[in-house]
Design an enzyme around this catalytic site. Structure first.
Site, PDB file in Angstrom:
ATOM      1  N   ALA A  13      46.882  27.831  29.211  1.00 55.00           N
ATOM      2  CA  ALA A  13      47.981  27.088  28.571  1.00 55.00           C
ATOM      3  C   ALA A  13      49.319  27.819  28.736  1.00 55.00           C
ATOM      4  O   ALA A  13      50.333  27.385  28.201  1.00 55.00           O
ATOM      5  CB  ALA A  13      47.682  26.878  27.089  1.00 55.00           C
ATOM      6  N   GLY A  14      49.319  28.905  29.471  1.00 55.12           N
ATOM      7  CA  GLY A  14      50.546  29.700  29.634  1.00 55.12           C
ATOM      8  C   GLY A  14      51.440  29.175  30.740  1.00 55.12           C
ATOM      9  O   GLY A  14      51.119  28.184  31.409  1.00 55.12           O
ATOM     10  N   SER A  17      50.071  29.326  34.530  1.00 59.72           N
ATOM     11  CA  SER A  17      49.007  28.338  34.732  1.00 59.72           C
ATOM     12  C   SER A  17      49.560  26.927  34.811  1.00 59.72           C
ATOM     13  O   SER A  17      48.958  26.052  35.440  1.00 59.72           O
ATOM     14  CB  SER A  17      47.968  28.439  33.617  1.00 59.72           C
ATOM     15  N   ARG A  92      53.530  42.774  26.356  1.00 55.79           N
ATOM     16  CA  ARG A  92      54.020  43.927  25.600  1.00 55.79           C
ATOM     17  C   ARG A  92      54.806  43.436  24.385  1.00 55.79           C
ATOM     18  O   ARG A  92      55.764  42.683  24.518  1.00 55.79           O
ATOM     19  CB  ARG A  92      54.923  44.788  26.490  1.00 55.79           C
ATOM     20  N   ASN A 105      44.880  45.407  26.632  1.00 54.62           N
ATOM     21  CA  ASN A 105      44.365  44.639  27.763  1.00 54.62           C
ATOM     22  C   ASN A 105      42.983  45.101  28.189  1.00 54.62           C
ATOM     23  O   ASN A 105      42.184  44.290  28.664  1.00 54.62           O
ATOM     24  CB  ASN A 105      45.361  44.658  28.920  1.00 54.62           C
ATOM     25  N   ASP A 159      54.931  40.324  45.233  1.00 55.07           N
ATOM     26  CA  ASP A 159      55.789  41.403  45.749  1.00 55.07           C
ATOM     27  C   ASP A 159      55.929  41.284  47.269  1.00 55.07           C
ATOM     28  O   ASP A 159      57.011  41.469  47.827  1.00 55.07           O
ATOM     29  CB  ASP A 159      55.177  42.763  45.368  1.00 55.07           C
ATOM     30  N   ARG A 162      58.246  38.450  48.007  1.00 54.47           N
ATOM     31  CA  ARG A 162      59.625  38.848  47.687  1.00 54.47           C
ATOM     32  C   ARG A 162      60.181  39.712  48.815  1.00 54.47           C
ATOM     33  O   ARG A 162      61.338  39.559  49.235  1.00 54.47           O
ATOM     34  CB  ARG A 162      59.632  39.651  46.378  1.00 54.47           C
ATOM     35  N   HIS A 187      51.035  47.018  41.231  1.00 59.01           N
ATOM     36  CA  HIS A 187      52.004  45.950  40.937  1.00 59.01           C
ATOM     37  C   HIS A 187      52.855  46.429  39.766  1.00 59.01           C
ATOM     38  O   HIS A 187      52.632  46.070  38.612  1.00 59.01           O
ATOM     39  CB  HIS A 187      51.309  44.629  40.589  1.00 59.01           C
TER      40      HIS A 187
HETATM   41  P1  NAX Z   1      52.174  33.356  29.034  1.00 60.09           P
HETATM   42  O1  NAX Z   1      52.349  34.190  27.817  1.00 60.09           O
HETATM   43  O2  NAX Z   1      53.005  32.131  29.222  1.00 60.09           O
HETATM   44  O3  NAX Z   1      50.660  32.886  29.125  1.00 60.09           O
HETATM   45  C1  NAX Z   1      49.583  33.742  28.921  1.00 60.09           C
HETATM   46  C2  NAX Z   1      48.488  32.936  28.273  1.00 60.09           C
HETATM   47  O4  NAX Z   1      47.336  33.764  28.186  1.00 60.09           O
HETATM   48  C3  NAX Z   1      48.827  32.479  26.853  1.00 60.09           C
HETATM   49  O5  NAX Z   1      48.692  31.073  26.772  1.00 60.09           O
HETATM   50  C4  NAX Z   1      47.803  33.212  25.990  1.00 60.09           C
HETATM   51  O6  NAX Z   1      47.352  32.427  24.896  1.00 60.09           O
HETATM   52  C5  NAX Z   1      46.675  33.451  27.003  1.00 60.09           C
HETATM   53  N1  NAX Z   1      45.765  34.536  26.653  1.00 60.09           N
HETATM   54  C6  NAX Z   1      46.028  35.706  26.040  1.00 60.09           C
HETATM   55  N2  NAX Z   1      44.910  36.409  25.851  1.00 60.09           N
HETATM   56  C7  NAX Z   1      43.908  35.682  26.387  1.00 60.09           C
HETATM   57  C8  NAX Z   1      42.499  35.888  26.491  1.00 60.09           C
HETATM   58  N3  NAX Z   1      41.915  36.973  25.998  1.00 60.09           N
HETATM   59  N4  NAX Z   1      41.764  34.934  27.101  1.00 60.09           N
HETATM   60  C9  NAX Z   1      42.338  33.812  27.575  1.00 60.09           C
HETATM   61  N5  NAX Z   1      43.667  33.559  27.482  1.00 60.09           N
HETATM   62  C10 NAX Z   1      44.432  34.489  26.905  1.00 60.09           C
HETATM   63  O7  NAX Z   1      52.301  34.346  30.262  1.00 60.09           O
HETATM   64  P2  NAX Z   1      52.538  34.028  31.812  1.00 60.09           P
HETATM   65  O8  NAX Z   1      53.988  33.984  32.071  1.00 60.09           O
HETATM   66  O9  NAX Z   1      51.700  32.878  32.215  1.00 60.09           O
HETATM   67  O10 NAX Z   1      52.020  35.391  32.473  1.00 60.09           O
HETATM   68  C11 NAX Z   1      50.663  35.762  32.420  1.00 60.09           C
HETATM   69  C12 NAX Z   1      50.456  37.174  32.910  1.00 60.09           C
HETATM   70  O11 NAX Z   1      50.862  37.311  34.265  1.00 60.09           O
HETATM   71  C13 NAX Z   1      51.277  38.223  32.147  1.00 60.09           C
HETATM   72  O12 NAX Z   1      50.425  39.328  31.877  1.00 60.09           O
HETATM   73  C14 NAX Z   1      52.349  38.611  33.137  1.00 60.09           C
HETATM   74  O13 NAX Z   1      52.832  39.924  32.907  1.00 60.09           O
HETATM   75  C15 NAX Z   1      51.600  38.513  34.425  1.00 60.09           C
HETATM   76  N6  NAX Z   1      52.389  38.445  35.672  1.00 60.09           N
HETATM   77  C16 NAX Z   1      51.876  39.033  36.772  1.00 60.09           C
HETATM   78  C17 NAX Z   1      52.499  38.992  38.004  1.00 60.09           C
HETATM   79  C18 NAX Z   1      51.907  39.636  39.208  1.00 60.09           C
HETATM   80  O14 NAX Z   1      52.580  39.616  40.254  1.00 60.09           O
HETATM   81  N7  NAX Z   1      50.732  40.256  39.193  1.00 60.09           N
HETATM   82  C19 NAX Z   1      53.816  38.323  38.140  1.00 60.09           C
HETATM   83  C20 NAX Z   1      54.115  37.353  37.065  1.00 60.09           C
HETATM   84  C21 NAX Z   1      53.679  37.768  35.692  1.00 60.09           C
HETATM   85  O15 NAX Z   1      54.634  38.658  35.160  1.00 60.09           O
END
Ligand code: NAX
Length: 326
Positions: A13-14, A17, A92, A105, A159, A162, A187
């Site tokens: 739901a984030g 996604s 964070r 995490n 990355d 980019r 990353h």
């Molecule tokens: P959001 O906060 O919009 O969505 C995260 C979702 O995960 C929320 O809906 C939350 O309820 C859910 N969630 C939390 N704990 C959970 C669990 N135990 N089981 C299932 N769902 C859970 O974040 P969003 O912008 O979608 O980013 C998600 C993650 O991607 C973050 O950790 C972010 O830092 C990371 N990213 C990684 C990147 C990469 O290149 N590897 C780049 C983009 C992003 O920063």
């Protein structure tokens, strides 16, 4: 028509996604002949919002979407899963130290790893997007002893993309002309975007740019791009992160382009002197649903130092959660 495959998306739901799910259902990840069943995992308070996303997926009438599962139970989400994109993570919070973030995490990703071990297909391909992605992937992997560690990967494709665009813009070329870009390591801001092997229309890229630009602009811009997006948009990269996840999985499943490679956070086998077992980003060639680290690249002293610095950070992250690892 092929048999449907089961694709888990966590954090469904984030914001990432919200781009990702629709592109998977449209066939952009696994091909236009591959039906999918989306198995979407969220935490309980987000289930209502996830139902709304599922309603929108329904309303797209995607021909390839053969089913959906909505759940807050990892044991249900990972049942017979063929692919998993682990996006959900703990962000964070105010006053949270890096160590607290790693530990929060670690708790989440140990649960994911155990559920994968117990319920997923033995051939599952796992991509961790949620940060700190490399170490989260390591934690999930260590909690899934019955699954080959090579099946756990972390995302550095954003990355990589980019870096491609920065180099294309600087040299006035098209991203389609650039091959063999590499992101080494974590990353995070210690990652090493390396153009020393990159080619532009088959010619070495490095001589086409000034060393000063490469070292003092290109590298920090790529390293800090995530922060720059947050500053400009007021929210972290979402559509571009979803796009990178699609590219990572598509290449892994269907193969990298001939004559090119992709950057992937993968289980280190000691290549280039990187500690075995770390999830470290290497240049990888994918074929027949498997990946191989590109071997035999010449590493300069400059590169070696940068590759070591990001390895050191990953080793520190691993050590910070060592007491939580099985
Ligand atoms: P959001 O906060 O919009 O969505 C995260 C979702 O995960 C929320 O809906 C939350 O309820 C859910 N969630 C939390 N704990 C959970 C669990 N135990 N089981 C299932 N769902 C859970 O974040 P969003 O912008 O979608 O980013 C998600 C993650 O991607 C973050 O950790 C972010 O830092 C990371 N990213 C990684 C990147 C990469 O290149 N590897 C780049 C983009 C992003 O920063």
């Amino acid at each position: 028509m092929k048999q449907p495959v089961r694709v888990v998306v966590t954090g469904a739901a984030g914001q990432i996604s919200y781009s990702l799910l629709f592109r998977i259902a449209a066939g952009e990840m696994l091909g236009s002949d591959q039906p999918v069943i989306l198995q979407m995992l969220e935490i309980t308070p987000a289930l209502e919002a996830l139902k709304g996303v599922a309603m929108e997926l329904d309303d797209c009438a995607f021909p390839l979407l053969h089913g959906m599962v909505i759940t807050d139970d990892p044991n249900v989400a990972y049942k017979d899963a063929d692919f998993a994109l682990l996006v959900g993570a703990r962000p964070r919070g105010p006053g949270m130290e890096r160590k607290d973030l790693l530990e929060a995490n670690a708790a989440i990703f140990s649960v994911q790893g155990k559920a994968i071990n117990e319920h997923a297909s033995r051939d599952i391909k796992v991509l961790v997007v949620g940060n700190p992605a490399n170490t989260n992937a390591l934690i999930a992997q260590r909690n899934a002893p019955d699954i080959n560690p090579r099946q756990f990967t972390a995302m550095t494709r954003l990355d990589h993309n980019r870096a491609l665009t920065q180099l294309a813009q600087k040299t006035g070329s098209s991203i389609n002309d650039i091959t063999k870009m590499t992101i080494w390591g974590n990353h995070s801001s210690t990652q090493y975007p390396d153009i020393s092997k990159a080619l532009i229309s088959g010619e070495a890229a490095e001589p086409k740019v000034e060393q000063d630009w490469y070292r003092n602009e290109f590298i920090p811009v790529v390293q800090q791009r995530g922060a720059a997006i947050i500053k400009a948009r007021g929210a972290s990269s979402a559509a571009s992160a979803a796009n990178a996840a699609i590219f990572h999985m598509r290449d892994w499943a269907l193969g990298t382009a001939e004559g090119d490679w992709a950057s992937m956070g993968v289980y280190s086998d000691g290549s280039y002197g990187i500690a075995e077992g770390l999830i470290y980003s290497f240049p990888c060639v994918c074929k027949n649903g498997d990946w191989e680290i590109v071997q035999g690249l010449e590493i300069s002293d400059f590169s070696s130092e940068k590759m070591k610095a990001t390895e050191t950070e990953l080793a520190e992250e691993r050590d910070a959660v060592a007491h939580l690892l099985p």
